[in-house]
Design an enzyme around this catalytic site. Structure first.
Site, PDB file in Angstrom:
ATOM      1  N   HIS A 241       1.009  -1.314  -0.083  1.00 32.69           N
ATOM      2  CA  HIS A 241       0.074  -0.071   0.333  1.00 32.69           C
ATOM      3  C   HIS A 241       0.475   1.479  -0.218  1.00 32.69           C
ATOM      4  O   HIS A 241       0.171   1.941  -0.928  1.00 32.69           O
ATOM      5  CB  HIS A 241      -0.758   0.402   0.963  1.00 32.69           C
ATOM      6  CG  HIS A 241      -1.679  -0.985   1.460  1.00 32.69           C
ATOM      7  ND1 HIS A 241      -3.021  -1.374   0.665  1.00 32.69           N
ATOM      8  CD2 HIS A 241      -2.212  -2.118   2.109  1.00 32.69           C
ATOM      9  CE1 HIS A 241      -3.678  -2.143   1.324  1.00 32.69           C
ATOM     10  NE2 HIS A 241      -3.376  -2.868   2.112  1.00 32.69           N
TER      11      HIS A 241
HETATM   12  C1  BDR Z   1      -2.948   1.239   5.395  1.00 34.02           C
HETATM   13  O1  BDR Z   1      -3.418   0.756   6.140  1.00 34.02           O
HETATM   14  C2  BDR Z   1      -1.812   0.480   7.441  1.00 34.02           C
HETATM   15  O2  BDR Z   1      -2.584  -1.382   7.387  1.00 34.02           O
HETATM   16  C3  BDR Z   1      -1.179   0.805   6.333  1.00 34.02           C
HETATM   17  O3  BDR Z   1       0.256   0.821   7.017  1.00 34.02           O
HETATM   18  C4  BDR Z   1      -1.611   1.098   4.986  1.00 34.02           C
HETATM   19  O4  BDR Z   1      -1.141   2.646   5.208  1.00 34.02           O
HETATM   20  C5  BDR Z   1      -4.467   0.339   3.986  1.00 34.02           C
HETATM   21  O5  BDR Z   1      -5.497   0.530   4.218  1.00 34.02           O
END
Ligand code: BDR
Ligand code: CA
Length: 316
Positions: A241
């Site tokens: 992500h």
């Molecule tokens: C986001 O939520 C967190 O778990 C990750 O680091 C990322 O920024 C994804 O939904």
């Protein structure tokens, strides 16, 4: 050269993105600000200091928010099943790291750094939007002094990851996210529409670790439990992500986008949902009217993005 403040809640995918920012030749990482989210603020800040030490990152670390901007919201607990008890994949990060923190809280660090570099600083925010919202509340003029804002968060034409309609970073502080989306600055929103289809396999990362240095080997080690977590959605791999937001900064041509004002639902069953009103579409008067047009990513060339992450992480 992009001068970047990285606002983060490390966090496994945050760690990969940090190494990307540190190693990309067109990025000057001038500060790291921490926020609660993937773990408590104590843990995410300790993790930022740990990664700074292990990876020899010169940027200062400023500790950020430990609660939502609306104090009446109750914390729902940390996603230890995703990022581990230590927030970094259960690699036994030392309890404390003997490095100093910046003396300022994150929101103040953001304000002072932006004011000292007018028109030059890009904020890359990959956790809850609390620090950015606090900075705007304290000093609204910074909106006109920041070069750009790139965030990982939200979902527009796909479902969420913490509720059917909401993504974790936005759901964790919806009021803050709405402040950030509606401020008079340019926000590029990198959400699940593009990050959930951008995955790196365990073997690909393992091959990078074999070719790379200690830094990449640490990244490989701390990613193993996170890859295990993703087995419900990814074939022996993980969604990267937060790195997608960093790639957008240097290679926006790898993304397709829509533009328009974005609002965040605050409360009710759609709490944390992000909704775009596309530019050019006519609707009756509504809550998007008069809000700035932002950039929302809806498509991505995932293979090229993964390739650029690889190339960047293997630079020494
Ligand atoms: C986001 O939520 C967190 O778990 C990750 O680091 C990322 O920024 C994804 O939904
Ligand atoms: Ca994150």
């Amino acid at each position: 050269m992009h001068k970047v403040i990285y606002d983060t809640d490390p966090g496994v995918d945050d760690a990969m993105a940090l190494l990307f920012l540190h190693r990309h030749p067109d990025i000057d990482l001038i500060g790291i600000t921490t926020v609660f989210g993937n773990a408590s603020i104590e843990t995410t800040t300790r993790n930022a200091l740990f990664l700074k030490r292990e990876w020899n990152i010169p940027a200062p670390v400023a500790k950020g928010a430990n609660a939502t901007i609306d104090p009446s919201r109750r914390e729902i607990g940390w996603p230890t099943h995703v990022h581990g008890e230590d927030g970094l994949g259960n690699i036994d990060v030392p309890e404390t790291i003997d490095l100093p923190l910046d003396p300022c809280p994150a929101y103040r660090f953001i304000i002072d750094t932006v004011r000292a570099n007018p028109g030059e600083v890009t904020l890359v925010a990959v956790g809850r939007m609390t620090n950015l919202a606090l900075a705007l509340r304290e000093d609204p003029e910074i909106a006109g002094l920041v070069k750009a804002v790139v965030i990982m968060g939200g979902n527009f034409y796909v479902h969420g990851n913490v509720s059917p309609v909401a993504e974790a970073n936005i759901h964790g502080d919806p009021e803050a996210a709405d402040i950030v989306m509606t401020a008079p600055w340019k926000v590029a929103v990198i959400g699940l529409d593009v990050t959930a289809v951008t995955t790196m396999s365990r073997s690909y990362l393992g091959e990078m670790a074999a070719r790379g240095d200690e830094a990449v080997r640490l990244l490989d080690a701390l990613s193993q439990d996170y890859i295990d977590f993703y087995k419900h959605a990814v074939e022996d791999g993980m969604m990267v992500h937060d790195s997608c937001a960093c790639v957008y900064l240097v290679a926006p041509e790898l993304f397709t986008t829509m533009t328009g004002p974005v609002r965040v639902v605050c409360g009710g069953i759609a709490d944390g949902q992000t909704i775009l009103k596309p530019d050019g579409r006519r609707f009756p008067p509504g809550e998007w009217d008069g809000r700035p047009s932002q950039i929302v990513c809806t498509g991505i060339e995932s293979e090229k993005v993964i390739g650029l992450i690889r190339e960047t992480l293997l630079r020494v």
